[in-house]
Scaffold this motif. Structure first.
Motif, PDB file in Angstrom:
ATOM      1  N   LEU A 337       1.106  -0.900  -0.339  1.00  0.00           N
ATOM      2  CA  LEU A 337      -0.400  -0.324  -0.056  1.00  0.00           C
ATOM      3  C   LEU A 337       0.693   1.184  -0.621  1.00  0.00           C
ATOM      4  N   ARG A 338       0.393   2.619  -0.527  1.00  0.00           N
ATOM      5  CA  ARG A 338       1.486   3.456  -1.384  1.00  0.00           C
ATOM      6  C   ARG A 338       0.372   4.079  -0.050  1.00  0.00           C
ATOM      7  N   MET A 339       0.669   4.025   1.686  1.00  0.00           N
ATOM      8  CA  MET A 339       0.274   5.037   2.531  1.00  0.00           C
ATOM      9  C   MET A 339       0.341   6.875   2.401  1.00  0.00           C
ATOM     10  N   PRO A 340      -0.468   7.476   1.973  1.00  0.00           N
ATOM     11  CA  PRO A 340      -0.429   9.154   2.579  1.00  0.00           C
ATOM     12  C   PRO A 340       0.642   9.030   3.507  1.00  0.00           C
ATOM     13  N   LYS A 367      10.168   4.508   2.678  1.00  0.00           N
ATOM     14  CA  LYS A 367       9.560   5.684   1.980  1.00  0.00           C
ATOM     15  C   LYS A 367      10.352   6.004   0.448  1.00  0.00           C
ATOM     16  N   SER A 368       9.110   6.288  -0.507  1.00  0.00           N
ATOM     17  CA  SER A 368       8.978   6.189  -1.983  1.00  0.00           C
ATOM     18  C   SER A 368       8.676   7.279  -2.769  1.00  0.00           C
ATOM     19  N   ALA A 369       8.712   8.393  -1.353  1.00  0.00           N
ATOM     20  CA  ALA A 369       8.596   9.878  -1.684  1.00  0.00           C
ATOM     21  C   ALA A 369       8.433  10.922  -0.410  1.00  0.00           C
ATOM     22  N   ARG A 370       8.372  11.645  -1.069  1.00  0.00           N
ATOM     23  CA  ARG A 370       7.808  12.561   0.208  1.00  0.00           C
ATOM     24  C   ARG A 370       7.334  11.930   1.656  1.00  0.00           C
ATOM     25  N   ASN A 371       5.371  12.810   0.179  1.00  0.00           N
ATOM     26  CA  ASN A 371       4.838  12.520   0.510  1.00  0.00           C
ATOM     27  C   ASN A 371       3.937  10.973   1.281  1.00  0.00           C
ATOM     28  N   PHE A 372       4.457   9.739   0.270  1.00  0.00           N
ATOM     29  CA  PHE A 372       4.265   8.597   0.654  1.00  0.00           C
ATOM     30  C   PHE A 372       4.917   7.182   0.658  1.00  0.00           C
ATOM     31  N   GLY A 373       4.789   6.580   1.360  1.00  0.00           N
ATOM     32  CA  GLY A 373       5.230   5.991   2.611  1.00  0.00           C
ATOM     33  C   GLY A 373       4.994   3.928   1.777  1.00  0.00           C
TER      34      GLY A 373
END
Length: 415
Positions: A337-340, A367-373
């Motif tokens: 799940l790509r969690m916000p 953390k795949s991006a600053r706003n998602f994990g």
């Protein structure tokens, strides 16, 4: 065929030196479920909890009769043949060197030592049976010992035919259908050769694990074929190459008479027999029962014998069996799940879970991006249909996710 049938009957009588015939039991649960007379030939209740003792004893007895001076025997086995050979070595008072794959369950190794005592020595070598077999044969040649094949031996095949001798005597009639597991083909060869002579009207179905379909390959190639890859989960039947002698006995089998059982589905059958009937079966021992749903139309109203070939199950494997059964049945799934990364996102996800949904795994991967994990999530539920509701809610809320339950590569690394 008559000569073989006579020899099988004589070998069956000699087996009574070791143990009484294994039970042939009508199973009420399976009979009601399929509207048939379902009988189980309980080879899992032999002294070594498999049919392998029959062939090992018969072959060793014949060698000893022809060459009394032969006192050293060698075999290669994933476990059940090893236990049969160990039991027979102790009975005859001869020494045995038993080669087993390194991947053999510890329970089978310990039982082999227990059955053979000081009469046997165990050598663990090779990840797969065929490597183990090569090492055993090389050792045998070097030492001048007698090699006892687990299946590709006429005397072993004759010994396994005793299953069919007992079956006919116990049933008092010819069954309409016999369902046989197949690994190297020794059991299937012996039973079919005997019944084709003594009960020619009986039909057969043969069951192989999907990841070790050596009979299927041999029939397609018109001779034994070495599989490039074998799934070792069904360790009692995970053989990469059918025997030459066993192929001769089975070459008339039609392709549609051979059924393939997925390893995860076998786990469902094992748990079902354990939880409902209290019968402990190893993966290979559950093969003949596992395919009954596929044969429901064929067997309705008929007398069917399923040979439960072994019950040497290491209960340390039970969590794995349960896991595989749940995944096959669709009541357990893993997804990423790509969690916000915002307040309340986790609470929002948790609110989507139903009353029967349990989180079995929850692990932040990175953390795949600053706003998602990215989160690895495993969920168990009571009914497979519950996942549709969950995934519908995730889609509606624009949560990004990926179901990796059946992704072999990702599952291997992440689960």
């Amino acid at each position: 065929m008559t000569d073989f049938a006579d020899a099988a009957r004589q070998s069956t009588k000699r087996l009574r030196e070791l143990f009484p015939r294994t039970p042939l039991q009508r199973n009420d649960y399976l009979s009601r479920r399929y509207g048939a007379e379902i009988w189980l030939k309980r080879e899992d209740l032999s002294p070594v909890r498999s049919y392998k003792l029959r062939g090992a004893f018969t072959a060793m007895r014949k060698v000893r009769a022809a060459k009394p001076e032969q006192t050293e025997f060698v075999c290669a086995s994933a476990g059940n043949h090893a236990q049969g050979v160990a039991f027979a070595c102790k009975h005859f008072g001869v020494t045995g060197t038993i080669f087993m794959p390194v991947t053999t369950p510890q329970q089978k190794i310990d039982k082999t030592r227990a059955f053979g005592g000081d009469w046997v020595r165990i050598v663990l070598t090779g990840d797969y049976f065929d490597k183990t077999l090569g090492a055993a044969q090389a050792f045998c040649t070097e030492k001048g010992a007698h090699f006892l094949s687990p299946f590709d031996d006429e005397d072993v095949i004759e010994g396994q035919a005793s299953v069919a001798v007992e079956m006919l005597d116990q049933l008092g009639q010819a069954p309409d259908l016999v369902i046989l597991p197949v690994g190297g083909g020794g059991l299937a060869s012996g039973v079919t050769r005997y019944l084709r002579s003594e009960a020619p009207q009986t039909e057969f179905r043969f069951v192989e694990p999907l990841g070790g379909a050596s009979l299927t390959a041999a029939l397609a190639g018109q001779g034994p074929v070495t599989l490039k890859k074998v799934n070792s989960f069904v360790d009692g039947a995970a053989v990469a190459r059918l025997g030459a002698r066993t192929f001769e006995a089975l070459k008339m089998v039609q392709a549609d008479e051979v059924l393939l059982a997925p390893e995860d589905r076998i786990c469902v059958t094992m748990l079902e027999m354990l939880n409902i009937e209290g019968i402990v079966l190893e993966p290979a021992g559950a093969l003949s029962i596992d395919v009954l749903p596929e044969l429901a139309d064929l067997i309705a109203g008929k007398t069917v014998v399923c040979v439960t070939s072994g019950g040497n199950f290491d209960f340390e494997r039970l969590p794995e069996v349960k896991e595989r059964a749940q995944r096959y049945s669709g009541v357990k799934k893993y997804f990423i799940l790509r969690m916000p990364q915002r307040p309340g996102a986790l609470r929002e996800f948790l609110s989507m879970l139903g009353p029967d949904d349990d989180i079995a795994r929850f692990e932040y991967l990175k953390k795949s991006a600053r706003n998602f994990g990215s989160v690895l999530i495993g969920i168990e539920t009571s009914r497979a249909e519950n996942f549709k509701l969950l995934f519908d809610q995730l889609d509606e809320a624009a949560f990004s996710y990926r179901d990796i339950t059946n992704d072999d590569i990702l599952s291997e690394f992440l689960i």
